[in-house]
Design a protein around this motif. Sequence first.
Motif, short mmCIF file in Angstrom:
data_model
loop_
_atom_site.label_atom_id
_atom_site.label_comp_id
_atom_site.label_asym_id
_atom_site.label_seq_id
_atom_site.Cartn_x
_atom_site.Cartn_y
_atom_site.Cartn_z
N TRP A 165 48.47 28.00 31.27
CA TRP A 165 48.15 29.35 31.76
C TRP A 165 47.63 30.13 30.57
N VAL A 166 46.35 30.50 30.62
CA VAL A 166 45.76 31.37 29.61
C VAL A 166 46.05 32.80 30.06
N THR A 167 46.90 33.47 29.30
CA THR A 167 47.39 34.75 29.78
C THR A 167 47.40 35.76 28.66
N ARG A 168 47.75 36.97 28.98
CA ARG A 168 47.74 38.06 28.00
C ARG A 168 48.63 39.16 28.54
N PRO A 169 48.93 40.15 27.71
CA PRO A 169 49.83 41.20 28.22
C PRO A 169 49.21 41.91 29.41
N PRO A 170 50.03 42.41 30.31
CA PRO A 170 49.50 43.10 31.48
C PRO A 170 48.66 44.31 31.07
#
Length: 329
Positions: A165-170
């Motif tokens: 999962w390539v994710t980042r802070p909301p």
Amino acid sequence: MSSAPADLSALLTRLDAAAARGPQAGLPPDVIRREGGEHALHVVFGCIIHGDEVGSLPAAAALLEDMDAGRLHFGGRLSVVLGNRPAALAGVRFVEQDLNRVFLPGPARSAEHRRALELMPLLDDADVFLDLHQTIEPTRSAFAIFPWDPVGETWVRALDAAPAWVTRPPGLAFSAGSRCGDEHVRVRGAPGITVELSQKGLRPEAEALAGRLMRRTLEIADALARGEATLEALAAGQPLPTCLAPAHVVPFDDPALCLRPGLENLAPVQAGELLSAPSSPPVRSPCDGALLFPKYPPRGADGRALGPLPAELVRILAPLPGRPAALWG
Ligand SMILES: [Zn+2]
């Protein structure tokens, strides 16, 4: 339009037949609707939001055919969106403007912005939006890609969406001044889940994953609507994918910049590793991590990239130092 490959034409013919078997009144073109009539949950699947990412189409056609033949039941409302048929037929990502950057208020500035304005009321009604994409270059595995939030994480786990999962802070947009379809859904507080299935094209692994994710999404929506399970219970015991967050962007600010051949999405890199071709100004990874979206634009005889440059040559991702809920929750 006769220049589209025969397999793509055949898929679009099957999907057009599926559209004709369903309700059409009041729907934008290239939205295929089914009404289960048992509950109000509205599931929306996005296909070919980028025109040349056609890998989810076989799964969409099979899903609709299975529903219509009585082999698959969904009690709610389903919309299958074929985002950008003109670009798919031309074999390009978009015709005038990237559709997945222009879910923005009007007036329309391009064919794709007009299409986004057509689709936004539908996305405004979505209880869950699953957007199925593919990468330009090869990828080591499928991956989810969208900012973390607790509901999104629970969906990713309940779906067993992908190994990574390539994710980042909301709250951080992918790029400023633009909006993706999944973001348009998330800003309303509904889950907008994007998965990169494989490298672009009609590929068995993309068809298999798209089919599994679509069917699992419908099962989950039915279970939630009937009160048979909570999303948390469906996610319990399911693994969190390996979470990777953007750590570094290499800007594509010089047409002489050129990556060495063969770089793939999610391929591991080490700090100091040379990423550029011998002819290029040197580009080294500043950190350990993994690659995302390496760009190989066409080049002239002098080796310089042609046309408008993509903003980024490549991104470097770094593994999160903990669970996203602990870092950002
Ligand atoms: Zn895409």
